[in-house]
Write a protein that holds these residues in place. Structure first.
Motif, PDB file in Angstrom:
ATOM      1  N   SER A 238     -23.598 -75.483  78.284  1.00  0.00           N
ATOM      2  CA  SER A 238     -23.901 -75.330  79.744  1.00  0.00           C
ATOM      3  C   SER A 238     -22.593 -75.043  80.414  1.00  0.00           C
ATOM      4  CB  SER A 238     -24.475 -76.797  80.350  1.00  0.00           C
ATOM      5  OG  SER A 238     -25.705 -77.164  79.650  1.00  0.00           O
ATOM      6  N   GLU A 239     -22.776 -74.707  81.815  1.00  0.00           N
ATOM      7  CA  GLU A 239     -21.785 -74.367  82.444  1.00  0.00           C
ATOM      8  C   GLU A 239     -20.976 -75.351  83.416  1.00  0.00           C
ATOM      9  OE1 GLU A 239     -19.904 -71.536  82.149  1.00  0.00           O
ATOM     10  OE2 GLU A 239     -21.242 -71.100  80.673  1.00  0.00           O
ATOM     11  N   GLU A 240     -21.728 -75.749  84.727  1.00  0.00           N
ATOM     12  CA  GLU A 240     -20.978 -76.381  85.640  1.00  0.00           C
ATOM     13  C   GLU A 240     -21.479 -77.825  85.421  1.00  0.00           C
ATOM     14  OE1 GLU A 240     -20.373 -74.337  89.299  1.00  0.00           O
ATOM     15  OE2 GLU A 240     -19.265 -72.927  88.619  1.00  0.00           O
ATOM     16  N   GLU A 241     -22.645 -77.961  85.596  1.00  0.00           N
ATOM     17  CA  GLU A 241     -23.312 -79.356  85.372  1.00  0.00           C
ATOM     18  C   GLU A 241     -24.851 -78.952  84.634  1.00  0.00           C
ATOM     19  OE1 GLU A 241     -24.440 -79.480  89.512  1.00  0.00           O
ATOM     20  OE2 GLU A 241     -26.171 -78.570  89.477  1.00  0.00           O
ATOM     21  N   ILE A 242     -25.324 -80.273  84.353  1.00  0.00           N
ATOM     22  CA  ILE A 242     -26.402 -80.452  83.601  1.00  0.00           C
ATOM     23  C   ILE A 242     -27.521 -80.843  84.541  1.00  0.00           C
ATOM     24  CG2 ILE A 242     -27.635 -81.348  81.493  1.00  0.00           C
ATOM     25  CD1 ILE A 242     -24.877 -81.574  80.104  1.00  0.00           C
ATOM     26  N   VAL A 243     -28.677 -80.248  84.422  1.00  0.00           N
ATOM     27  CA  VAL A 243     -29.620 -80.626  85.364  1.00  0.00           C
ATOM     28  C   VAL A 243     -30.643 -81.228  84.476  1.00  0.00           C
ATOM     29  CG1 VAL A 243     -31.555 -79.883  87.005  1.00  0.00           C
ATOM     30  CG2 VAL A 243     -29.371 -78.678  87.200  1.00  0.00           C
TER      31      VAL A 243
END
Length: 181
Positions: free
Chosen positions: A99-104
């Motif tokens: 993942s990049e900046e956050e995990i939803v």
């Protein structure tokens, strides 16, 4: 005090949230923090496993404190947290790597407690990681250091442990759901 550390260190290892030698635990008390020493086994903590470190400056005990002491210090300086737990939770680490900046997240627990988890960067124990984790925890109960593990906070070790559990459970559900796609 060390018995509370041991209780949660044992719970972390037994529940698979980390392995014995990985992770660290701290609490804030006034202008100091009590933190696990570097290299101790979380499921075998005793009174010699915890060290007192000043939050504002260097302590003589700094060299034997966990390598993540600068991260814990930054959290205490920049958030109202009174306890920090850092674990090397496997599903959180895997998701942070893809993942990049956050995990939803998905699922009831996620909707109610943590709909997203920020992913931060920085080498273990570095000032960059300390800054990024502290910043991420200003509005969140936990963050994941990319490829490294979860930092969760609370008003007590109990609350920090609940947050570590929530994060890993949510990451596990997301991981399994993503496999089904």
């Amino acid at each position: 005090m060390w018995k509370r550390f041991r209780k949660f260190g044992t719970k972390l290892v037994r529940s698979g949230l980390t392995h014995s030698h990985f992770g660290n635990i701290s609490i804030r008390l006034d202008d100091s923090m009590f933190i696990t020493k570097t290299g101790v086994m979380l499921d075998e903590l005793d009174e010699k496993s915890i060290v007192k470190v000043d939050i504002e400056g260097n302590s003589e005990t700094e060299t034997i404190a966990s390598i993540e002491a600068p991260v814990h210090r930054a959290i205490y300086k920049n958030t109202p947290s009174l306890a920090v737990i850092h674990s090397h939770s496997p599903h959180a680490i895997v998701l942070s790597l893809i993942s990049e900046e956050e995990i939803v997240l998905n699922g009831m627990e996620s909707y109610c407690f943590l709909p997203k988890i920020p992913i931060v960067t920085g080498e273990a124990g570095s000032e960059e990681l300390a800054k990024n984790v502290a910043q991420g925890l200003q509005d969140n109960k936990g963050v994941i250091a990319k490829g490294h593990g979860t930092f969760a906070v609370g008003e007590s070790l109990e609350k920090a442990y609940v947050n570590i559990c929530l994060i890993e459970h949510a990451c596990q559900v997301k991981y399994l759901l993503d496999l089904m796609k």
